[in-house]
Design a protein around this motif. Structure first.
Motif, PDB file in Angstrom:
ATOM      1  N   ARG A 211       0.809  -1.216   0.000  1.00 25.49           N
ATOM      2  CA  ARG A 211       0.000   0.000   0.000  1.00 25.49           C
ATOM      3  C   ARG A 211       0.848   1.274   0.000  1.00 25.49           C
ATOM      4  O   ARG A 211       0.476   2.268  -0.611  1.00 25.49           O
ATOM      5  N   LEU A 212       1.972   1.252   0.714  1.00 28.09           N
ATOM      6  CA  LEU A 212       2.783   2.463   0.843  1.00 28.09           C
ATOM      7  C   LEU A 212       3.979   2.491  -0.089  1.00 28.09           C
ATOM      8  O   LEU A 212       4.545   3.557  -0.339  1.00 28.09           O
ATOM      9  N   GLY A 213       4.429   1.322  -0.571  1.00 27.30           N
ATOM     10  CA  GLY A 213       5.637   1.247  -1.366  1.00 27.30           C
ATOM     11  C   GLY A 213       6.863   1.070  -0.485  1.00 27.30           C
ATOM     12  O   GLY A 213       6.817   1.286   0.736  1.00 27.30           O
ATOM     13  N   PRO A 214       8.002   0.692  -1.064  1.00 25.43           N
ATOM     14  CA  PRO A 214       9.216   0.442  -0.273  1.00 25.43           C
ATOM     15  C   PRO A 214       9.696   1.657   0.515  1.00 25.43           C
ATOM     16  O   PRO A 214      10.086   1.525   1.672  1.00 25.43           O
TER      17      PRO A 214
ATOM     18  N   ALA B  11      11.094  -5.672  10.933  1.00 28.00           N
ATOM     19  CA  ALA B  11      10.220  -6.488  10.081  1.00 28.00           C
ATOM     20  C   ALA B  11       9.886  -5.801   8.766  1.00 28.00           C
ATOM     21  O   ALA B  11       9.487  -6.469   7.802  1.00 28.00           O
ATOM     22  N   LEU B  12      10.036  -4.486   8.682  1.00 23.27           N
ATOM     23  CA  LEU B  12       9.678  -3.748   7.468  1.00 23.27           C
ATOM     24  C   LEU B  12      10.861  -3.520   6.537  1.00 23.27           C
ATOM     25  O   LEU B  12      10.701  -2.850   5.512  1.00 23.27           O
ATOM     26  N   VAL B  13      12.027  -4.050   6.857  1.00 23.02           N
ATOM     27  CA  VAL B  13      13.230  -3.662   6.117  1.00 23.02           C
ATOM     28  C   VAL B  13      13.564  -4.621   4.975  1.00 23.02           C
ATOM     29  O   VAL B  13      13.610  -4.216   3.806  1.00 23.02           O
ATOM     30  N   PHE B  14      13.824  -5.892   5.266  1.00 22.51           N
ATOM     31  CA  PHE B  14      14.403  -6.794   4.271  1.00 22.51           C
ATOM     32  C   PHE B  14      13.541  -6.893   3.009  1.00 22.51           C
ATOM     33  O   PHE B  14      14.044  -6.772   1.889  1.00 22.51           O
ATOM     34  N   LEU B  15      12.235  -7.123   3.193  1.00 21.08           N
ATOM     35  CA  LEU B  15      11.349  -7.271   2.043  1.00 21.08           C
ATOM     36  C   LEU B  15      11.422  -6.054   1.126  1.00 21.08           C
ATOM     37  O   LEU B  15      11.445  -6.181  -0.102  1.00 21.08           O
ATOM     38  N   ASN B  16      11.486  -4.859   1.710  1.00 21.99           N
ATOM     39  CA  ASN B  16      11.465  -3.647   0.897  1.00 21.99           C
ATOM     40  C   ASN B  16      12.803  -3.358   0.229  1.00 21.99           C
ATOM     41  O   ASN B  16      12.841  -2.767  -0.848  1.00 21.99           O
ATOM     42  N   VAL B  17      13.912  -3.773   0.843  1.00 21.46           N
ATOM     43  CA  VAL B  17      15.206  -3.648   0.170  1.00 21.46           C
ATOM     44  C   VAL B  17      15.243  -4.550  -1.065  1.00 21.46           C
ATOM     45  O   VAL B  17      15.699  -4.153  -2.144  1.00 21.46           O
ATOM     46  N   ILE B  18      14.744  -5.779  -0.913  1.00 22.86           N
ATOM     47  CA  ILE B  18      14.684  -6.706  -2.046  1.00 22.86           C
ATOM     48  C   ILE B  18      13.779  -6.157  -3.145  1.00 22.86           C
ATOM     49  O   ILE B  18      14.089  -6.245  -4.344  1.00 22.86           O
ATOM     50  N   ARG B  19      12.659  -5.575  -2.765  1.00 28.30           N
ATOM     51  CA  ARG B  19      11.734  -5.027  -3.763  1.00 28.30           C
ATOM     52  C   ARG B  19      12.357  -3.856  -4.508  1.00 28.30           C
ATOM     53  O   ARG B  19      12.151  -3.682  -5.713  1.00 28.30           O
ATOM     54  N   LEU B  20      13.104  -3.014  -3.811  1.00 33.84           N
ATOM     55  CA  LEU B  20      13.780  -1.910  -4.501  1.00 33.84           C
ATOM     56  C   LEU B  20      14.779  -2.444  -5.523  1.00 33.84           C
ATOM     57  O   LEU B  20      14.926  -1.872  -6.607  1.00 33.84           O
ATOM     58  N   GLY B  21      15.474  -3.546  -5.189  1.00 31.23           N
ATOM     59  CA  GLY B  21      16.378  -4.149  -6.159  1.00 31.23           C
ATOM     60  C   GLY B  21      15.648  -4.587  -7.413  1.00 31.23           C
ATOM     61  O   GLY B  21      16.121  -4.382  -8.539  1.00 31.23           O
ATOM     62  N   ALA B  22      14.464  -5.178  -7.243  1.00 33.38           N
ATOM     63  CA  ALA B  22      13.692  -5.635  -8.401  1.00 33.38           C
ATOM     64  C   ALA B  22      13.148  -4.467  -9.215  1.00 33.38           C
ATOM     65  O   ALA B  22      13.001  -4.563 -10.436  1.00 33.38           O
ATOM     66  N   LEU B  23      12.834  -3.356  -8.555  1.00 33.66           N
ATOM     67  CA  LEU B  23      12.249  -2.220  -9.254  1.00 33.66           C
ATOM     68  C   LEU B  23      13.286  -1.341  -9.951  1.00 33.66           C
ATOM     69  O   LEU B  23      12.944  -0.589 -10.870  1.00 33.66           O
ATOM     70  N   TRP B  24      14.548  -1.413  -9.521  1.00 31.34           N
ATOM     71  CA  TRP B  24      15.566  -0.513 -10.062  1.00 31.34           C
ATOM     72  C   TRP B  24      16.587  -1.200 -10.971  1.00 31.34           C
ATOM     73  O   TRP B  24      17.272  -0.515 -11.746  1.00 31.34           O
ATOM     74  N   PHE B  25      16.729  -2.523 -10.898  1.00 30.68           N
ATOM     75  CA  PHE B  25      17.764  -3.208 -11.675  1.00 30.68           C
ATOM     76  C   PHE B  25      17.141  -4.123 -12.720  1.00 30.68           C
ATOM     77  O   PHE B  25      16.085  -4.720 -12.489  1.00 30.68           O
ATOM     78  N   PRO B  26      17.793  -4.279 -13.879  1.00 28.87           N
ATOM     79  CA  PRO B  26      17.312  -5.252 -14.864  1.00 28.87           C
ATOM     80  C   PRO B  26      17.448  -6.669 -14.329  1.00 28.87           C
ATOM     81  O   PRO B  26      18.232  -6.943 -13.417  1.00 28.87           O
ATOM     82  N   ARG B  27      16.670  -7.560 -14.906  1.00 32.24           N
ATOM     83  CA  ARG B  27      16.584  -8.923 -14.387  1.00 32.24           C
ATOM     84  C   ARG B  27      17.942  -9.616 -14.360  1.00 32.24           C
ATOM     85  O   ARG B  27      18.237 -10.390 -13.460  1.00 32.24           O
TER      86      ARG B  27
ATOM     87  N   VAL C 149      15.921   7.968  -1.687  1.00 39.98           N
ATOM     88  CA  VAL C 149      15.230   6.761  -2.159  1.00 39.98           C
ATOM     89  C   VAL C 149      13.899   7.118  -2.796  1.00 39.98           C
ATOM     90  O   VAL C 149      13.128   7.921  -2.255  1.00 39.98           O
ATOM     91  N   ARG C 150      13.650   6.540  -3.960  1.00 41.67           N
ATOM     92  CA  ARG C 150      12.347   6.584  -4.614  1.00 41.67           C
ATOM     93  C   ARG C 150      11.945   5.164  -4.966  1.00 41.67           C
ATOM     94  O   ARG C 150      12.798   4.291  -5.136  1.00 41.67           O
ATOM     95  N   ASP C 151      10.649   4.928  -5.097  1.00 41.91           N
ATOM     96  CA  ASP C 151      10.170   3.558  -5.287  1.00 41.91           C
ATOM     97  C   ASP C 151      10.589   2.959  -6.622  1.00 41.91           C
ATOM     98  O   ASP C 151      10.752   1.741  -6.731  1.00 41.91           O
ATOM     99  N   ARG C 152      10.764   3.787  -7.649  1.00 44.81           N
ATOM    100  CA  ARG C 152      11.104   3.256  -8.976  1.00 44.81           C
ATOM    101  C   ARG C 152      11.725   4.375  -9.804  1.00 44.81           C
ATOM    102  O   ARG C 152      11.575   5.561  -9.454  1.00 44.81           O
TER     103      ARG C 152
END
Length: 466
Positions: A122-125, A164-180, A236-239
């Motif tokens: 709901r809030l983004g990383p 509890a709010l950190v690891f998942l959102n760091v991983i998500r930022l990696g997926a949103l900012w880097f190519p596969r 930091v920005r979400d994407r």
């Protein structure tokens, strides 16, 4: 004039080609949309966005800022190991109540995994990281000035919520900012930096506590975390600019998501592996490692801190290499997982069953190093298995279950060790730690046995065959 048969056939083939392409595309889309059979590797998703994130310097800056938050979270999570003996004197409490400091923090961390994922959606990383940092700043400051054990516990609970709010959102930022093609390396580096944060919670914090005292040391940690909050707010920005928010996946209830994940064999393998591979060293890092070395083996504080730090650093160089290797050759997952977990489990069985007290320093130290290797390698294998048999858009609940299983085992092992030490009048020697660590060794063996049974006829990646 009638065309020759060959010409007519060629034209017919040309006219039918678009239809075949449409049929193939429909089949591919249908296959990607259907969940993979439980226990089998998930079918690759054929749909790709029009453009992948560009990566580059800006992506590394965003990820570097976010992963610094993960470093701090690991520092706060495991700081009690270095502070355990001083906390016992400061709050005048026994080992059982002392163990509640990290245990309640971990319990909150485990309980907030799935709600944290909903909040992140709901809030983004970026927003989730800011909330997590604010909770860790407040919790660490409260812990620094806490006059009673109850106030200290409240501080650790706040830290657990923020963590509890950190690891998942760091991983998500990696997926949103880097190519596969770069994502696997970024994920491995995220785990590596977290491991360094775990290391930094022992020797450096121990030195701060000795030289500055309790309150200044933890207030300094709270101040550094406040600086990270400002950096996340600014950098930091979400994407990346110009990339729209991803479309929403089909929503199903939390109960249905949990049932779906538990039916698939991949998440169950990930749960067993995480419990078997990461429990022992995490329990040492959050509380009992430093007392084991100092009071169980008789080392001075400086030597104990250096040994514990070295044990964690030694296997970290393997993490990026193993991430690339298992990514390129998924068939290596099973032998690596079984070799690692059986080695760690049997190592701790030898420690608790050694006649006449703890084994010599070289033997106990070797088991600690192997446990550290299991802890830093566990996430790459556990969360990779968690995706097997799951629709790509609903792997978050499976990952949360894997994380919860591993840390729930840590919580039980940590409480059991504290209770058994109290029953023996405290951590008075090597034999006391052998008794205290027996439940942990038993849980490792049980989890490894379950993992072995689940992997016995597990489909090889990409083949569907055992």
């Amino acid at each position: 004039m009638r065309l020759p048969a060959g010409r007519r056939s060629a034209n017919g083939a040309q006219r039918r080609t678009p239809a075949r392409r449409r049929t193939a595309g429909t089949a591919a889309s249908r296959a990607a949309a259907e969940p993979a059979e439980a226990g089998a590797p998930a079918a690759p998703v054929t749909h790709r966005p029009a453009a992948e994130p560009p990566g580059g310097a800006r992506a590394w800056l965003v990820w570097g800022t976010a992963v610094a938050v993960y470093f701090a979270a690991m520092f706060h999570r495991n700081g009690m190991s270095a502070a355990a003996l001083m906390a016992q004197e400061r709050f005048d409490t026994g080992a059982t109540l002392l163990s509640m400091l990290p245990v309640l923090q971990l319990a909150v961390y485990v309980a907030c995994q799935i709600p944290g994922g909903v909040l992140a959606d709901r809030l983004g990383p970026r927003g989730s990281l800011l909330i997590g940092l604010a909770a860790m700043v407040g919790g660490t400051a409260l812990f620094a000035v806490a006059p009673t054990i109850q106030a200290a516990i409240a501080g650790r609970i706040l830290i657990g919520f923020g963590d509890a709010l950190v690891f998942l959102n760091v991983i998500r930022l990696g997926a949103l900012w880097f190519p596969r093609r770069e994502y696997a390396v970024v994920s491995a580096l995220t785990g590596l930096v977290g491991g360094l944060g775990q290391v930094a919670s022992v020797a450096p914090l121990s030195a701060l506590l000795r030289n500055l005292g309790w309150t200044p040391a933890f207030l300094a940690a709270s101040g550094v975390t406040s600086a990270l909050l400002v950096l996340v707010l600014i950098l930091v920005r979400d994407r990346p600019a110009g990339f729209p928010a991803p479309g929403r996946a089909e929503r199903i209830s939390v109960r249905a998501s949990l049932a779906e994940a538990l039916r698939a064999r991949g998440p169950r393998v990930g749960m067993a592996h995480h419990a078997a591979a990461m429990t022992s060293y995490t329990m040492l890092a959050v509380l009992w490692g430093y007392p084991l070395l100092e009071q169980g083996l008789g080392l001075d504080p400086g030597t104990a801190g250096a040994l514990f730090t070295g044990a964690a650093l030694a296997p970290m160089a393997l993490v990026p290499f193993l991430a690339r290797l298992t990514g390129a050759r998924p068939g290596l997952r099973r032998p690596l997982a079984l070799t690692l977990t059986w080695t760690v489990s049997l190592g701790w069985l030898a420690v608790v069953a050694w006649p006449g007290g703890l084994p010599p320093l070289w033997a106990t130290g070797t088991v600690i190093v192997l446990s550290a290797a299991g802890s830093v390698i566990a996430p790459s294998l556990s969360f990779d298995y968690a995706r097997d048999g799951m629709p790509a858009q609903r792997t978050g609940v499976a990952a949360a279950l894997v994380n919860m299983c591993g840390f729930a085992t840590v919580v039980v092992a940590t409480i059991a060790a504290g209770a058994l030490l109290d029953a023996q009048d405290g951590p008075t020697g090597g034999e006391a730690f052998q008794v205290a660590f027996t439940p942990m060794a038993a849980m490792l063996l049980a989890a490894t046995a379950v993992l072995t049974a689940l992997l016995w006829r597990y489909p090889r990646a990409g083949t569907g065959r055992p």
